[in-house]
Design a protein around this motif. Structure first.
Motif, PDB file in Angstrom:
ATOM      1  N   ALA A  89       1.985  -6.728   1.286  1.00 15.23           N
ATOM      2  CA  ALA A  89       1.530  -6.823   2.508  1.00 15.23           C
ATOM      3  C   ALA A  89       1.417  -8.201   3.691  1.00 15.23           C
ATOM      4  O   ALA A  89       1.486  -8.619   5.066  1.00 15.23           O
ATOM      5  N   ARG A  90       2.050  -9.350   2.966  1.00 16.36           N
ATOM      6  CA  ARG A  90       2.716 -10.796   3.496  1.00 16.36           C
ATOM      7  C   ARG A  90       3.563 -10.213   4.999  1.00 16.36           C
ATOM      8  O   ARG A  90       3.357 -10.707   5.973  1.00 16.36           O
ATOM      9  N   PRO A  91       3.997  -9.647   4.892  1.00 14.04           N
ATOM     10  CA  PRO A  91       5.344  -9.210   5.419  1.00 14.04           C
ATOM     11  C   PRO A  91       4.478  -8.451   7.275  1.00 14.04           C
ATOM     12  O   PRO A  91       5.252  -7.951   8.061  1.00 14.04           O
ATOM     13  N   MET A  92       4.003  -7.556   6.680  1.00  7.90           N
ATOM     14  CA  MET A  92       2.968  -6.740   7.218  1.00  7.90           C
ATOM     15  C   MET A  92       2.281  -7.662   8.892  1.00  7.90           C
ATOM     16  O   MET A  92       2.093  -7.019   9.460  1.00  7.90           O
ATOM     17  N   LEU A  93       1.538  -8.598   8.122  1.00  7.07           N
ATOM     18  CA  LEU A  93       1.141  -9.326   8.808  1.00  7.07           C
ATOM     19  C   LEU A  93       1.572 -10.344   9.688  1.00  7.07           C
ATOM     20  O   LEU A  93       1.000 -11.083  10.465  1.00  7.07           O
ATOM     21  N   GLY A  94       2.751 -10.700   9.159  1.00  4.84           N
ATOM     22  CA  GLY A  94       3.234 -11.767   9.906  1.00  4.84           C
ATOM     23  C   GLY A  94       3.695 -12.683   9.550  1.00  4.84           C
ATOM     24  O   GLY A  94       3.948 -14.293  10.503  1.00  4.84           O
ATOM     25  N   PRO A 120     -11.033  -3.738  -0.154  1.00  9.11           N
ATOM     26  CA  PRO A 120     -10.138  -2.405  -0.550  1.00  9.11           C
ATOM     27  C   PRO A 120      -9.129  -2.087  -0.097  1.00  9.11           C
ATOM     28  O   PRO A 120      -8.546  -1.435  -0.787  1.00  9.11           O
ATOM     29  N   GLU A 121      -9.186  -2.499   0.566  1.00 12.69           N
ATOM     30  CA  GLU A 121      -7.318  -2.031   1.578  1.00 12.69           C
ATOM     31  C   GLU A 121      -6.632  -2.243   0.870  1.00 12.69           C
ATOM     32  O   GLU A 121      -6.114  -1.650   1.697  1.00 12.69           O
ATOM     33  N   ILE A 122      -6.594  -3.128  -0.155  1.00 15.17           N
ATOM     34  CA  ILE A 122      -5.738  -3.928  -0.428  1.00 15.17           C
ATOM     35  C   ILE A 122      -4.571  -2.703  -1.430  1.00 15.17           C
ATOM     36  O   ILE A 122      -3.902  -3.238  -1.453  1.00 15.17           O
ATOM     37  N   ARG A 123      -6.008  -1.955  -1.691  1.00 12.27           N
ATOM     38  CA  ARG A 123      -4.981  -1.152  -2.556  1.00 12.27           C
ATOM     39  C   ARG A 123      -3.981   0.193  -1.967  1.00 12.27           C
ATOM     40  O   ARG A 123      -3.621   0.489  -2.365  1.00 12.27           O
TER      41      ARG A 123
END
Length: 425
Positions: free
Chosen positions: A315-320, A291-294
């Motif tokens: 999300a990709r750059p946020m996760l490195g 659910p957090e991907i929302r």
């Protein structure tokens, strides 16, 4: 003789006596508008020589405007132009309506004077069109100047757009902004490739319009990413900090995402989750498990797979996770399953120190047939159900209000039965 020449002779005869024109000012206008008039460079050199044979600088409508130089005199004042070239370009001046021939009976050019010395009759080239069409030539020259100015502005705009787009693409690549920058570069090259070596103004303006649209799209992507980065820096919005450390911290439940061989589907697979059918995951189940991907979706709502892909790109750059790792995952398991995998990683980001390395590990397992998204999503669902059971145990005896009931995970009976079936050891 042509009808156009006859009409020009009629216009020259209709000059008002008080009409006057500065011959060199008109010649300047003719020189600037020569392409619209149809004159040539050699023809203008001959016209310049003809004007020098008239003694007055101002040409008046009531004055004698015929000059009668010989070919030798004209050739000398036209910088030694050959006789054949002279005759050819004199014909061009006549066709353009810049001069009128006044031929004598024997074809010679001369003037007959009276007893008082005044010219009674002259045979040669009549310069009256210079006076009759002075305003027309001025308007044509102004139109040419406006066209040159518009062309110069269009070329300057083209240069600025090309420079800006190249810089913006470099920023997107260097800052690892989500997007297919290779395709953007191809689009830019395709637009610029439509420019010929000598492009007219209309073509330059059309290319500028397309480049402006492309530049606006790139700016929108970069500005949206910058806003996301600002929100991420605020930490209060997402409530977590992704750490990039050297070792992969993968717990036992994380290994259950893809550790065992799923390709064979034989009896040795005892995990109830892994025995689920091999089919595409419904989007609703993925969102229940992750659910957090929302949070990263536009408006906080994911209705289609493309919305999930867009949220995964954020999300990709946020996760490195590097663009190469993401690209490899998309190639191996497909964009949709790569987005599901990234949503699962984002859901458990607090337990994964090196998300990029973890994604590469899952990609390698998928390449060997040892990983799929079904077990990963089912494991997340089971963990969520277990958490709900624990909460129910602690809250037993208290009545749940409508809001708490709305937040509970809702799954079908068959799926719930499959998730709650004990795993064999």
């Amino acid at each position: 003789m042509t009808l156009s020449q006859i009409s020009r002779q009629m216009a020259a005869k209709a000059i008002k006596p008080d009409t006057a024109a500065h011959k060199w000012h008109v010649f300047k206008d003719i020189r600037e508008a020569r392409e619209l008039i149809g004159a040539t460079d050699r023809g203008l050199a001959i016209l310049n020589a003809l004007l020098t044979f008239h003694p007055e600088t101002t040409l008046a409508g009531d004055a004698e405007l015929v000059v009668w130089p010989s070919n030798e005199q004209l050739m000398a004042r036209a910088n030694g132009m050959p006789a054949t070239t002279l005759r050819r370009h004199l014909a061009v001046l006549v066709d353009c309506g810049l001069i009128i021939r006044r031929d004598s009976p024997n074809g010679k050019r001369f003037a007959r004077k009276g007893r008082s010395g005044e010219i009674e009759q002259a045979y040669g080239f009549d310069l009256s069109p210079i006076v009759a069409r002075a305003e027309e030539f001025k308007d044509l020259a102004e139109a040419v100047r406006d066209e040159k100015k518009a062309f110069r502005v269009a070329k300057e705009q083209l240069t600025l757009l090309r420079r800006d787009i190249v810089k913006l693409i470099d920023v997107g690549i260097e800052e690892r902004v989500p997007g297919n920058w290779g395709r953007v570069q191809q689009s830019y090259q395709a637009i610029v490739g439509r420019l010929p070596r000598s492009a007219p103004r209309q073509t330059v303006e059309e290319v500028c319009m397309d480049l402006h649209g492309l530049c606006s799209e790139i700016r929108d992507v970069l500005e949206s990413f910058a806003k996301t980065q600002n929100l991420d820096a605020n930490e209060s919005h997402f409530g977590r900090h992704i750490q990039n450390s050297n070792p992969d911290s993968i717990s036992e439940s994380e290994y259950s995402f893809g550790k065992e061989d799923e390709a064979g589907g034989n009896a040795a697979e005892t995990d109830n989750v892994r025995s689920l059918p091999r089919r595409d995951l419904p989007l609703g189940i993925v969102l229940d498990a992750c659910p957090e991907i929302r949070e990263l979706a536009q408006g906080g709502v994911i209705r289609h797979w493309r919305d999930l892909l867009a949220a995964a790109e954020v999300a990709r750059p946020m996760l490195g996770i590097s663009p190469s790792a993401w690209r490899e995952a998309c190639e191996v398991i497909g964009e949709q399953h790569a987005a599901i995998t990234l949503a699962g990683i984002y859901q458990r980001a607090g337990q994964i120190n090196n998300a990029g390395g973890y994604l590469r590990s899952l990609t390698d397992r998928a390449r060997d047939g040892k990983f799929s998204t079904w077990p990963m999503v089912m494991a997340l669902l089971r963990a969520k159900l277990d958490a709900q059971k624990a909460a129910d145990t602690l809250d037993r005896g208290r009545s749940n209000d409508a809001a708490e009931a709305g937040d509970r995970l809702q799954v079908s009976d068959s799926l719930l039965k499959s998730l709650q079936r004990p795993k064999s050891r």
